[in-house]
Design an enzyme around this catalytic site. Structure first.
Site, PDB file in Angstrom:
ATOM      1  N   ASP A  30      38.593  30.322  44.053  1.00  0.00           N
ATOM      2  CA  ASP A  30      37.748  31.432  43.579  1.00  0.00           C
ATOM      3  C   ASP A  30      36.759  30.946  42.509  1.00  0.00           C
ATOM      4  O   ASP A  30      37.039  29.995  41.783  1.00  0.00           O
ATOM      5  CB  ASP A  30      38.644  32.551  43.036  1.00  0.00           C
ATOM      6  N   GLY A  33      30.780  31.751  43.266  1.00  0.00           N
ATOM      7  CA  GLY A  33      29.590  32.534  42.910  1.00  0.00           C
ATOM      8  C   GLY A  33      29.290  32.440  41.424  1.00  0.00           C
ATOM      9  O   GLY A  33      28.137  32.223  41.011  1.00  0.00           O
ATOM     10  N   ARG A  34      30.341  32.563  40.619  1.00  0.00           N
ATOM     11  CA  ARG A  34      30.137  32.495  39.163  1.00  0.00           C
ATOM     12  C   ARG A  34      29.703  31.101  38.734  1.00  0.00           C
ATOM     13  O   ARG A  34      28.894  30.948  37.813  1.00  0.00           O
ATOM     14  CB  ARG A  34      31.421  32.917  38.423  1.00  0.00           C
ATOM     15  N   ARG A  43      24.302  31.785  45.067  1.00  0.00           N
ATOM     16  CA  ARG A  43      25.749  31.761  45.325  1.00  0.00           C
ATOM     17  C   ARG A  43      26.108  30.749  46.415  1.00  0.00           C
ATOM     18  O   ARG A  43      27.157  30.111  46.366  1.00  0.00           O
ATOM     19  CB  ARG A  43      26.229  33.162  45.771  1.00  0.00           C
ATOM     20  N   HIS A  47      29.158  27.813  47.003  1.00  0.00           N
ATOM     21  CA  HIS A  47      30.056  27.601  48.156  1.00  0.00           C
ATOM     22  C   HIS A  47      29.956  26.155  48.652  1.00  0.00           C
ATOM     23  O   HIS A  47      30.948  25.545  49.031  1.00  0.00           O
ATOM     24  CB  HIS A  47      29.722  28.577  49.285  1.00  0.00           C
ATOM     25  N   SER A  75      38.465  35.626  53.414  1.00  0.00           N
ATOM     26  CA  SER A  75      39.501  36.647  53.560  1.00  0.00           C
ATOM     27  C   SER A  75      39.043  37.740  54.513  1.00  0.00           C
ATOM     28  O   SER A  75      37.842  37.911  54.769  1.00  0.00           O
ATOM     29  CB  SER A  75      39.850  37.257  52.198  1.00  0.00           C
ATOM     30  N   SER A  76      40.025  38.496  55.009  1.00  0.00           N
ATOM     31  CA  SER A  76      39.683  39.604  55.910  1.00  0.00           C
ATOM     32  C   SER A  76      38.832  40.643  55.174  1.00  0.00           C
ATOM     33  O   SER A  76      38.161  41.446  55.803  1.00  0.00           O
ATOM     34  CB  SER A  76      40.964  40.230  56.479  1.00  0.00           C
ATOM     35  N   ARG A  81      30.987  41.397  52.138  1.00  0.00           N
ATOM     36  CA  ARG A  81      29.905  40.757  51.364  1.00  0.00           C
ATOM     37  C   ARG A  81      28.577  40.878  52.125  1.00  0.00           C
ATOM     38  O   ARG A  81      28.575  41.169  53.322  1.00  0.00           O
ATOM     39  CB  ARG A  81      30.251  39.293  51.122  1.00  0.00           C
ATOM     40  N   LEU A 141      49.279  14.383  55.952  1.00  0.00           N
ATOM     41  CA  LEU A 141      49.035  15.669  55.278  1.00  0.00           C
ATOM     42  C   LEU A 141      48.642  16.749  56.291  1.00  0.00           C
ATOM     43  O   LEU A 141      47.872  16.482  57.216  1.00  0.00           O
ATOM     44  CB  LEU A 141      47.865  15.448  54.287  1.00  0.00           C
ATOM     45  N   GLU A 217      55.678  29.365  42.832  1.00  0.00           N
ATOM     46  CA  GLU A 217      55.245  29.303  41.429  1.00  0.00           C
ATOM     47  C   GLU A 217      53.715  29.464  41.399  1.00  0.00           C
ATOM     48  O   GLU A 217      53.019  28.921  42.254  1.00  0.00           O
ATOM     49  CB  GLU A 217      55.626  27.953  40.816  1.00  0.00           C
TER      50      GLU A 217
HETATM   51  C1  IPE Z   1      39.837  35.608  47.402  1.00  0.00           C
HETATM   52  O1  IPE Z   1      38.732  35.625  46.577  1.00  0.00           O
HETATM   53  C2  IPE Z   1      39.431  35.132  48.778  1.00  0.00           C
HETATM   54  C3  IPE Z   1      39.050  33.729  48.886  1.00  0.00           C
HETATM   55  C4  IPE Z   1      39.112  32.834  47.938  1.00  0.00           C
HETATM   56  C5  IPE Z   1      38.607  33.316  50.199  1.00  0.00           C
HETATM   57  P1  IPE Z   1      37.856  36.964  46.380  1.00  0.00           P
HETATM   58  O2  IPE Z   1      36.763  36.610  45.451  1.00  0.00           O
HETATM   59  O3  IPE Z   1      37.471  37.520  47.698  1.00  0.00           O
HETATM   60  O4  IPE Z   1      38.915  37.938  45.702  1.00  0.00           O
HETATM   61  P2  IPE Z   1      38.697  39.238  44.806  1.00  0.00           P
HETATM   62  O5  IPE Z   1      37.742  40.132  45.526  1.00  0.00           O
HETATM   63  O6  IPE Z   1      38.137  38.771  43.493  1.00  0.00           O
HETATM   64  O7  IPE Z   1      40.071  39.818  44.641  1.00  0.00           O
HETATM   65  C1  IPE Z   2      35.355  32.067  46.361  1.00  0.00           C
HETATM   66  O1  IPE Z   2      34.307  32.234  45.482  1.00  0.00           O
HETATM   67  C2  IPE Z   2      34.882  31.798  47.761  1.00  0.00           C
HETATM   68  C3  IPE Z   2      35.090  32.916  48.691  1.00  0.00           C
HETATM   69  C4  IPE Z   2      35.672  34.047  48.417  1.00  0.00           C
HETATM   70  C5  IPE Z   2      34.606  32.718  50.040  1.00  0.00           C
HETATM   71  P1  IPE Z   2      33.603  33.636  45.291  1.00  0.00           P
HETATM   72  O2  IPE Z   2      32.468  33.720  46.259  1.00  0.00           O
HETATM   73  O3  IPE Z   2      34.579  34.742  45.379  1.00  0.00           O
HETATM   74  O4  IPE Z   2      33.031  33.497  43.827  1.00  0.00           O
HETATM   75  P2  IPE Z   2      33.017  34.607  42.698  1.00  0.00           P
HETATM   76  O5  IPE Z   2      34.404  35.134  42.570  1.00  0.00           O
HETATM   77  O6  IPE Z   2      32.051  35.660  43.166  1.00  0.00           O
HETATM   78  O7  IPE Z   2      32.553  33.892  41.485  1.00  0.00           O
HETATM   79 MG    MG Z   3      35.729  35.708  44.028  1.00  0.00          MG
END
Ligand code: IPE
Ligand code: IPE
Ligand code: MG
Length: 255
Positions: A30, A33-34, A43, A47, A75-76, A81, A141, A217
Site C-alpha cells: 500500500d 499513490g501517496r 499515481r 505503481h 483487490s476486488s 478506482r 520460491l 503475525e
Molecule cells: C489494499 O490497498 C489493496 C492492495 C494493496 C491491492 P487499498 O489501498 O485498496 O486499501 P484501502 O482502500 O486503503 O483499505
Molecule cells: C497500493 O497503493 C496499490 C494498489 C492498491 C493497487 P495505492 O494505490 O492504494 O496507494 P495509496 O494508498 O493511494 O497511497
Molecule cells: Mg491504498
C-alpha cells in the site's frame, strides 16, 4: 523448532535469533499513490515504482530462503478506482508477466495466482494461466499474486463450489470440515502466511486473506510500498522473530 541460521547469512543486518524465519510472508503493498503524490508525480508512477519494490522483495526472499511470498496486487474493491488507473494496473500486471516470467522460471520460482478470474480480460487471464502452467513444477520460491482478489469473495466462491457438490449428491454437509474448506479456497496447497506486512501506515486488512490469517503475525510499516527495501524487509523479519506465537496454547518458554 530451530532457526535457519545459514539462511540469514546474506542479510547481515538481521538479528540472528533462535526462532525460525517465516515460511510464508504476505504483503499488502500500500501507499503507491501517496509515494507519487509526495513527489509531484502521477499515481501511475507510484505503481511502476511499486513493481520495482516487488521485484526487490522477491530477490531478497530468494536470498534468505523464504518459501512463499504473496503480493496483494489488485483487490476486488480496486475496480472502484478511476478507469485510467484500473487499466494502468491491468497493463502493469501484463507487462510484469511478459517481462519477468522467463527470469522467474529460470530461477526455479513457482507462480500461483489467487482471486476471481471471471471478470478478467481474456488476454490477462491467458498470461496468468501461462505463468502458472510454465512454473508449476518449480521447486524454489513460490510467488503468489493476489489479483482481482477479495477474501470474502474467495470464501463465497468456495462455499458455492461445495454447495454445488452437495447438490450433485457428491458430498454430504457433514463431510465439510476446516481441512476441506481450506482445500477449496484459491490458496489450496499454500501454507497460511506466518507474517503479513502492510506498508503505508494503514492498520487494516482490507479484505485480504481473512481465513488464512487466523494466526498470522502482523507487521505495519510506515514506509510507502515503493520505499520498502531489503532493510525494511529485514526489519519486518526481525519483528516477526521476536514474537511469541502461541496458537492458543502456552508459550514454549513457559513449562
Ligand atoms: C489494499 O490497498 C489493496 C492492495 C494493496 C491491492 P487499498 O489501498 O485498496 O486499501 P484501502 O482502500 O486503503 O483499505
Ligand atoms: C497500493 O497503493 C496499490 C494498489 C492498491 C493497487 P495505492 O494505490 O492504494 O496507494 P495509496 O494508498 O493511494 O497511497
Ligand atoms: Mg491504498
Amino acid at each position: 523448532m530451530t532457526a535457519h541460521p545459514e539462511r540469514l547469512q546474506d542479510s547481515p543486518d538481521l538479528d540472528r535469533s533462535d526462532r525460525p524465519l517465516p515460511q510464508h510472508v504476505a504483503f499488502i503493498m500500500d501507499g503507491n499513490g501517496r509515494w507519487a503524490k509526495a513527489r509531484g508525480l502521477p499515481r501511475t508512477e507510484g505503481h511502476r515504482r511499486g513493481l520495482e519494490a516487488l521485484r526487490g522483495a522477491v530477490r531478497h526472499a530468494g536470498k534468505i530462503g523464504i518459501d512463499f511470498l504473496t503480493f496483494f496486487s489488485f483487490s476486488s474493491e480496486n475496480w472502484s478506482r478511476p478507469p485510467t488507473e484500473v487499466s494502468f494496473l491491468m497493463g502493469l500486471l501484463k507487462r510484469f508477466i511478459e517481462r519477468d516470467l522467463s527470469e522467474l522460471h529460470e530461477a526455479n520460482t513457482r507462480v500461483r495466482v489467487i482471486g476471481a478470474r471471471e471478470d478478467l480480460d481474456p488476454g490477462i487471464l491467458a498470461l496468468l494461466q501461462k505463468a502458472e502452467t510454465l512454473t508449476k513444477d518449480n521447486t524454489g520460491l513460490t510467488v503468489v499474486i493476489a489479483f482481482n482478489y477479495g477474501s470474502r469473495d474467495e470464501i463465497v466462491r468456495a462455499t458455492r463450489k461445495l454447495g454445488a457438490r452437495i447438490a450433485a449428491g457428491e458430498l454430504s454437509p457433514e463431510a465439510i470440515d476446516e481441512e476441506l474448506f481450506d482445500r477449496t479456497l484459491d490458496t489450496a496447497g499454500i501454507p497460511d502466511p506466518d507474517l503479513l506486512v502492510r506498508t503505508s501506515g494503514e492498520i487494516r486488512i482490507s479484505n485480504f486473506l481473512l481465513w488464512q490469517s487466523a494466526y498470522t503475525e502482523f507487521h505495519f510499516s510506515p514506509l510507502n510500498w515503493p520505499d520498502f527495501d531489503a532493510q525494511a524487509f529485514d526489519a519486518a523479519l526481525e519483528d516477526f522473530c521476536a514474537r511469541d506465537r502461541r496458537f492458543g496454547g502456552l508459550s514454549v518458554k513457559v513449562v
